[in-house]
Scaffold this motif. Structure first.
Motif, PDB file in Angstrom:
ATOM      1  N   PHE A  65       0.853  -1.177   0.000  1.00 37.67           N
ATOM      2  CA  PHE A  65       0.000   0.000   0.000  1.00 37.67           C
ATOM      3  C   PHE A  65       0.897   1.238   0.000  1.00 37.67           C
ATOM      4  N   PRO A  66       0.564   2.264  -0.807  1.00 39.79           N
ATOM      5  CA  PRO A  66       1.411   3.465  -0.864  1.00 39.79           C
ATOM      6  C   PRO A  66       1.680   4.052   0.519  1.00 39.79           C
ATOM      7  N   ILE A  67       2.937   4.444   0.742  1.00 40.53           N
ATOM      8  CA  ILE A  67       3.387   4.941   2.045  1.00 40.53           C
ATOM      9  C   ILE A  67       3.729   6.422   1.931  1.00 40.53           C
ATOM     10  N   GLY A  68       3.133   7.243   2.791  1.00 37.31           N
ATOM     11  CA  GLY A  68       3.479   8.655   2.788  1.00 37.31           C
ATOM     12  C   GLY A  68       2.264   9.559   2.880  1.00 37.31           C
ATOM     13  N   GLU A  69       2.492  10.848   2.671  1.00 37.41           N
ATOM     14  CA  GLU A  69       1.446  11.851   2.861  1.00 37.41           C
ATOM     15  C   GLU A  69       0.913  12.413   1.549  1.00 37.41           C
ATOM     16  N   THR A  96      -3.561  -3.659   5.994  1.00 32.68           N
ATOM     17  CA  THR A  96      -4.279  -3.660   7.260  1.00 32.68           C
ATOM     18  C   THR A  96      -5.756  -3.356   7.008  1.00 32.68           C
ATOM     19  N   GLU A  97      -6.560  -3.495   8.054  1.00 29.06           N
ATOM     20  CA  GLU A  97      -7.987  -3.182   7.934  1.00 29.06           C
ATOM     21  C   GLU A  97      -8.182  -1.734   7.470  1.00 29.06           C
ATOM     22  N   GLU A  98      -7.382  -0.831   8.011  1.00 30.81           N
ATOM     23  CA  GLU A  98      -7.479   0.576   7.632  1.00 30.81           C
ATOM     24  C   GLU A  98      -7.133   0.780   6.161  1.00 30.81           C
ATOM     25  N   MET A  99      -6.101   0.114   5.693  1.00 28.37           N
ATOM     26  CA  MET A  99      -5.722   0.220   4.281  1.00 28.37           C
ATOM     27  C   MET A  99      -6.801  -0.365   3.377  1.00 28.37           C
ATOM     28  N   LYS A 100      -7.355  -1.491   3.800  1.00 26.81           N
ATOM     29  CA  LYS A 100      -8.424  -2.131   3.041  1.00 26.81           C
ATOM     30  C   LYS A 100      -9.622  -1.192   2.898  1.00 26.81           C
ATOM     31  N   TYR A 282      -0.338 -13.963  24.756  1.00 29.50           N
ATOM     32  CA  TYR A 282      -1.557 -13.154  24.817  1.00 29.50           C
ATOM     33  C   TYR A 282      -1.376 -11.769  24.160  1.00 29.50           C
ATOM     34  N   PRO A 283      -1.324 -11.743  22.844  1.00 29.07           N
ATOM     35  CA  PRO A 283      -1.137 -10.459  22.152  1.00 29.07           C
ATOM     36  C   PRO A 283      -2.263  -9.470  22.442  1.00 29.07           C
ATOM     37  N   THR A 284      -1.888  -8.209  22.545  1.00 26.78           N
ATOM     38  CA  THR A 284      -2.860  -7.129  22.700  1.00 26.78           C
ATOM     39  C   THR A 284      -3.603  -6.898  21.396  1.00 26.78           C
ATOM     40  N   ILE A 285      -2.869  -7.019  20.294  1.00 22.32           N
ATOM     41  CA  ILE A 285      -3.425  -6.821  18.954  1.00 22.32           C
ATOM     42  C   ILE A 285      -2.951  -7.959  18.058  1.00 22.32           C
ATOM     43  N   ILE A 286      -3.884  -8.584  17.356  1.00 24.35           N
ATOM     44  CA  ILE A 286      -3.517  -9.454  16.243  1.00 24.35           C
ATOM     45  C   ILE A 286      -3.893  -8.671  14.992  1.00 24.35           C
ATOM     46  N   LEU A 287      -2.874  -8.143  14.335  1.00 24.37           N
ATOM     47  CA  LEU A 287      -3.089  -7.216  13.226  1.00 24.37           C
ATOM     48  C   LEU A 287      -3.455  -7.981  11.958  1.00 24.37           C
ATOM     49  N   LYS A 288      -4.745  -7.882  11.591  1.00 22.38           N
ATOM     50  CA  LYS A 288      -5.210  -8.565  10.395  1.00 22.38           C
ATOM     51  C   LYS A 288      -4.579  -7.967   9.141  1.00 22.38           C
ATOM     52  N   LYS A 289      -4.351  -8.833   8.150  1.00 22.24           N
ATOM     53  CA  LYS A 289      -3.825  -8.360   6.873  1.00 22.24           C
ATOM     54  C   LYS A 289      -4.581  -9.028   5.736  1.00 22.24           C
ATOM     55  N   TYR A 290      -4.644  -8.298   4.633  1.00 18.88           N
ATOM     56  CA  TYR A 290      -5.382  -8.763   3.469  1.00 18.88           C
ATOM     57  C   TYR A 290      -4.525  -8.638   2.214  1.00 18.88           C
ATOM     58  N   LYS A 291      -4.918  -9.424   1.227  1.00 14.58           N
ATOM     59  CA  LYS A 291      -4.370  -9.292  -0.110  1.00 14.58           C
ATOM     60  C   LYS A 291      -5.487  -8.781  -1.016  1.00 14.58           C
ATOM     61  N   ALA A 292      -5.177  -7.777  -1.825  1.00 19.10           N
ATOM     62  CA  ALA A 292      -6.171  -7.202  -2.734  1.00 19.10           C
ATOM     63  C   ALA A 292      -5.713  -7.402  -4.170  1.00 19.10           C
TER      64      ALA A 292
END
Length: 295
Positions: A65-69, A96-100, A282-292
């Motif tokens: 996913f493009p990185i930057g501003e 990530t969910e946010e990128m998706k 016991y992770p605080t976050i399991i960071l979901k990832k997707y392929k598009a």
């Protein structure tokens, strides 16, 4: 027209500050990971209007996913045109969910999404791994206490003087574990560990060494992903020393991570034993990832 170039150690002054500024929790495109796992993924990059575009060119190209501003929509359109020109379908990985959600918003009904469980990152509160409080961590505390009682051990930060002995340990570890898991993935990991140790003095990585009777029986490497997150890239221990993994884990946290909120211990690659080990903390976050994939 896009012109991608291979990620090399000499790109550190350009890429590492950029990634440090713009990465959140995701670790796949961190500079150390791209250097360590170079042989496995062949990472490439290019910069377009203050946007970093990254790609893994091993076998079928996949893009990050493009990185930057800058303008994300414009950057993805450029990638779409680039992949059309080179006769392959655009595939974006490690979303990530946010990128998706951003991708779905900018390009409604243009992409198919697939959850990629083996790439989910395991992210922990540093305080949890440091103190190991409560009933759920009782077994971890037991492992540590047993290790301390049984072995004459020392821990110290990794230095370049330790590298030859760590490489020797890694070679022995590889020989002992060669038949225990997928040989291809183990060989790629072996290459990554050797690159990490070989480039240690030229990168901003931290490390730790656990010795028993002055022999290295465990070592670890990692680096700050950003000001809030520390990433553990490598962790190795001889299984004959019961509790060695638990010890090196906690001692490294204690020595290097107390100024961070989270530690990202990366993915499990879909390997059941690794998944079990990561879940046991016991992770605080399991960071979901997707392929598009572009339709």
């Amino acid at each position: 027209m896009l012109s991608f170039k291979p990620v090399e150690l000499s790109d550190k002054p350009l890429l590492q500050p950029f990634l440090y500024k713009h990465q959140k929790l995701l670790c796949n495109w961190s500079f150390p990971n791209m250097i360590l796992w170079h042989d496995a993924y062949l990472p490439y990059y290019t910069l377009v209007d203050n946007i970093l575009l990254v790609a893994a060119m091993k076998d079928k190209p996949i893009y990050g996913f493009p990185i930057g501003e800058g303008d994300i929509q414009s950057a993805i359109n450029v990638l779409i045109e680039h992949t059309k020109k080179h006769n392959h379908v655009l595939t974006l990985a490690f979303l990530t969910e946010e990128m998706k959600e951003t991708l779905e918003s900018l390009f409604p009904n243009r992409f198919n999404f697939e959850e990629d469980r083996g790439t989910f990152d395991y992210i922990y509160n540093v305080s949890d791994l440091l103190h190991l409080k409560g009933k759920k961590y009782q077994s971890k505390r037991n492992h540590i206490n047993q290790f301390k009682k049984k072995y004459n051990y020392t821990y110290h930060p990794l230095t370049v003087k330790d590298i030859p002995e760590c490489l020797e340990m890694q070679s022995q570890w590889y020989d002992e574990n060669e038949c225990s898991t997928d040989s291809c993935s183990l060989e790629l990991e072996n290459c990554a560990v050797k690159r990490g140790l070989g480039f240690f003095g030229q990168m901003d990585m931290k490390g730790g060494v656990l010795r028993v009777n002055n022999k290295i029986i465990a070592f670890t490497l990692g680096q700050a992903l950003n000001k809030d997150v520390f990433e553990v890239n490598i962790e190795k221990a001889f299984k004959d020393y019961h509790g060695a993994y638990t010890m090196i884990n906690q001692l490294f946290v204690e020595a290097e991570m107390q100024n961070y909120q989270y530690v990202n211990r990366e993915e499990d690659l879909g390997i059941p034993s690794i998944r079990k080990a990561k879940l046991s903390y016991y992770p605080t976050i399991i960071l979901k990832k997707y392929k598009a994939t572009l339709k």
